[in-house]
Motif scaffolding. Sequence first.
Motif, PDB file in Angstrom:
ATOM      1  N   ASN A 126      -2.500   3.719  -3.435  1.00  9.07           N
ATOM      2  CA  ASN A 126      -3.211   2.478  -4.521  1.00  9.07           C
ATOM      3  C   ASN A 126      -2.434   1.530  -3.292  1.00  9.07           C
ATOM      4  N   ILE A 127      -2.996  -0.021  -3.710  1.00  6.61           N
ATOM      5  CA  ILE A 127      -2.655  -1.120  -3.394  1.00  6.61           C
ATOM      6  C   ILE A 127      -1.804  -1.879  -4.853  1.00  6.61           C
ATOM      7  N   GLU A 128      -0.718  -2.676  -5.020  1.00  5.85           N
ATOM      8  CA  GLU A 128      -0.475  -3.375  -5.237  1.00  5.85           C
ATOM      9  C   GLU A 128      -0.174  -4.471  -5.190  1.00  5.85           C
ATOM     10  N   ASP A 129      -0.440  -5.909  -5.425  1.00 10.84           N
ATOM     11  CA  ASP A 129       0.170  -7.062  -5.965  1.00 10.84           C
ATOM     12  C   ASP A 129       1.184  -7.086  -6.429  1.00 10.84           C
ATOM     13  N   MET A 130       2.534  -8.440  -4.889  1.00 12.69           N
ATOM     14  CA  MET A 130       3.862  -8.110  -6.425  1.00 12.69           C
ATOM     15  C   MET A 130       4.468  -9.605  -6.116  1.00 12.69           C
ATOM     16  N   GLN A 131       5.011 -10.478  -6.918  1.00  7.76           N
ATOM     17  CA  GLN A 131       4.888 -11.107  -6.893  1.00  7.76           C
ATOM     18  C   GLN A 131       6.701 -11.590  -6.711  1.00  7.76           C
ATOM     19  N   ALA A 147       5.401   3.677   2.755  1.00  9.02           N
ATOM     20  CA  ALA A 147       4.735   2.116   1.539  1.00  9.02           C
ATOM     21  C   ALA A 147       4.471   0.848   2.530  1.00  9.02           C
ATOM     22  N   LEU A 148       3.737  -0.285   3.376  1.00  9.67           N
ATOM     23  CA  LEU A 148       3.383  -1.215   3.835  1.00  9.67           C
ATOM     24  C   LEU A 148       2.616  -1.954   2.773  1.00  9.67           C
ATOM     25  N   GLU A 149       4.291  -3.116   3.056  1.00  9.73           N
ATOM     26  CA  GLU A 149       3.993  -4.888   2.942  1.00  9.73           C
ATOM     27  C   GLU A 149       3.275  -5.441   3.588  1.00  9.73           C
ATOM     28  N   MET A 150       2.311  -5.888   2.553  1.00 11.41           N
ATOM     29  CA  MET A 150       1.695  -7.594   3.901  1.00 11.41           C
ATOM     30  C   MET A 150       1.714  -8.328   3.238  1.00 11.41           C
ATOM     31  N   ASN A 151       1.839  -9.640   3.908  1.00  8.99           N
ATOM     32  CA  ASN A 151       1.061 -10.654   2.539  1.00  8.99           C
ATOM     33  C   ASN A 151       0.834 -10.504   1.668  1.00  8.99           C
ATOM     34  N   ALA A 205       0.816  -1.071   0.340  1.00  8.95           N
ATOM     35  CA  ALA A 205       0.484  -0.152   0.084  1.00  8.95           C
ATOM     36  C   ALA A 205       0.523   1.074   0.181  1.00  8.95           C
ATOM     37  N   PHE A 206       0.356   1.965  -0.813  1.00  4.30           N
ATOM     38  CA  PHE A 206       1.504   2.990  -0.868  1.00  4.30           C
ATOM     39  C   PHE A 206       0.447   4.384  -0.559  1.00  4.30           C
ATOM     40  N   ILE A 207       1.336   5.071   0.625  1.00  2.93           N
ATOM     41  CA  ILE A 207       0.687   6.187   1.506  1.00  2.93           C
ATOM     42  C   ILE A 207       0.281   7.485   1.319  1.00  2.93           C
ATOM     43  N   ASP A 208       0.299   7.985   1.453  1.00  3.05           N
ATOM     44  CA  ASP A 208       0.375   9.732   1.110  1.00  3.05           C
ATOM     45  C   ASP A 208       0.908  10.930   2.958  1.00  3.05           C
ATOM     46  N   ASP A 209       1.564  11.178   3.178  1.00  2.00           N
ATOM     47  CA  ASP A 209       1.419  11.913   4.515  1.00  2.00           C
ATOM     48  C   ASP A 209       0.602  12.165   5.574  1.00  2.00           C
ATOM     49  N   ASP A 210      -0.478  12.484   4.951  1.00  4.83           N
ATOM     50  CA  ASP A 210      -1.414  11.700   5.693  1.00  4.83           C
ATOM     51  C   ASP A 210      -2.292  10.232   6.442  1.00  4.83           C
ATOM     52  N   GLY A 211      -1.761   9.607   6.111  1.00  4.94           N
ATOM     53  CA  GLY A 211      -1.639   8.314   6.311  1.00  4.94           C
ATOM     54  C   GLY A 211      -3.294   7.641   5.211  1.00  4.94           C
ATOM     55  N   THR A 254      11.236 -10.643  -8.077  1.00  2.79           N
ATOM     56  CA  THR A 254      10.993 -10.785  -9.561  1.00  2.79           C
ATOM     57  C   THR A 254      11.805  -8.646  -9.651  1.00  2.79           C
ATOM     58  N   THR A 255      11.920  -8.841 -10.726  1.00  6.94           N
ATOM     59  CA  THR A 255      12.083  -7.281 -10.219  1.00  6.94           C
ATOM     60  C   THR A 255      11.464  -5.726 -11.371  1.00  6.94           C
ATOM     61  N   GLU A 256      10.148  -6.506 -11.751  1.00  9.23           N
ATOM     62  CA  GLU A 256       9.268  -6.227 -11.590  1.00  9.23           C
ATOM     63  C   GLU A 256       8.893  -4.715 -10.879  1.00  9.23           C
ATOM     64  N   SER A 257       8.735  -3.611 -11.347  1.00 11.61           N
ATOM     65  CA  SER A 257       8.721  -2.367 -11.016  1.00 11.61           C
ATOM     66  C   SER A 257       7.551  -2.218  -9.940  1.00 11.61           C
ATOM     67  N   HIS A 258       6.396  -1.750  -8.548  1.00 13.57           N
ATOM     68  CA  HIS A 258       4.787  -1.758  -8.723  1.00 13.57           C
ATOM     69  C   HIS A 258       5.164  -0.081  -8.041  1.00 13.57           C
ATOM     70  N   CYS A 259       4.871   0.913  -8.597  1.00 15.88           N
ATOM     71  CA  CYS A 259       5.242   2.543  -8.084  1.00 15.88           C
ATOM     72  C   CYS A 259       3.327   3.283  -7.530  1.00 15.88           C
ATOM     73  N   ALA A 260       3.915   3.775  -6.779  1.00 16.72           N
ATOM     74  CA  ALA A 260       3.158   4.734  -6.406  1.00 16.72           C
ATOM     75  C   ALA A 260       2.510   5.798  -7.538  1.00 16.72           C
ATOM     76  N   LYS A 261       1.057   5.730  -7.350  1.00 15.17           N
ATOM     77  CA  LYS A 261       0.620   6.803  -8.776  1.00 15.17           C
ATOM     78  C   LYS A 261       0.834   7.990  -8.205  1.00 15.17           C
ATOM     79  N   LYS A 262       1.605   8.797  -7.369  1.00 15.27           N
ATOM     80  CA  LYS A 262       1.496   9.783  -6.868  1.00 15.27           C
ATOM     81  C   LYS A 262       2.474   9.672  -5.328  1.00 15.27           C
ATOM     82  N   PRO A 263       3.168  10.857  -5.084  1.00 12.85           N
ATOM     83  CA  PRO A 263       4.319  10.560  -4.672  1.00 12.85           C
ATOM     84  C   PRO A 263       3.566  10.537  -3.264  1.00 12.85           C
ATOM     85  N   ILE A 264       4.687   9.975  -2.441  1.00  7.83           N
ATOM     86  CA  ILE A 264       4.152   9.162  -1.166  1.00  7.83           C
ATOM     87  C   ILE A 264       4.588   9.461   0.167  1.00  7.83           C
TER      88      ILE A 264
END
Length: 154
Positions: free
Chosen positions: A108-113, A129-133, A98-104, A116-126
């Motif tokens: 956006n949320i992205e699934d990652m495999q 970033a919170l990684e979970m299972n 989960a990409f999270i802004d200054d206010d918490g 891999t070196t595939e990039s998963h990006c925030a849709k705006k400055p954040i």
Amino acid sequence: MRYISMRPRILVKAATGLLFCMLSVATAAQQTARFPTISLTAGIHVIKAEVAAKDAERQQGLMYREKMGVNEGMVFLFEAPAGVCMWMKNTYIPLSVAFIDDDGKIINIEDMQPQTTESHCAKKPIRYALEMNQGWFKQKNIKPGMVIGGLPKP
């Protein structure tokens, strides 16, 4: 006839082997090092999150981990809002980020495999970033626009 003592060779081999073993253990420990933890909230859910606040910690992230608890994760703290992309090199666990802004607020949320070196990006400055299972946010009905509580201040 020349006599060459085998004792120095044996000692050198033993010392070299011991040094190699010590370095291997130190490297493995560093690769699975745990970071300080804090409690975060996502709605009614409590998350035990390791904090990656320094550049080296963010680079290490969850690399080489083989498992993570159900409500455990890692929060990445950035010095200033920035365009951030995450990838999964040397990461064995499938994750959602989960990409999270200054206010918490979740942007956006992205699934990652794994691995891999595939990039998963925030849709705006954040700021965070919170990684979970993988699938955790979906299972808990946590969506973009919702707020994560308890985030550390930079």
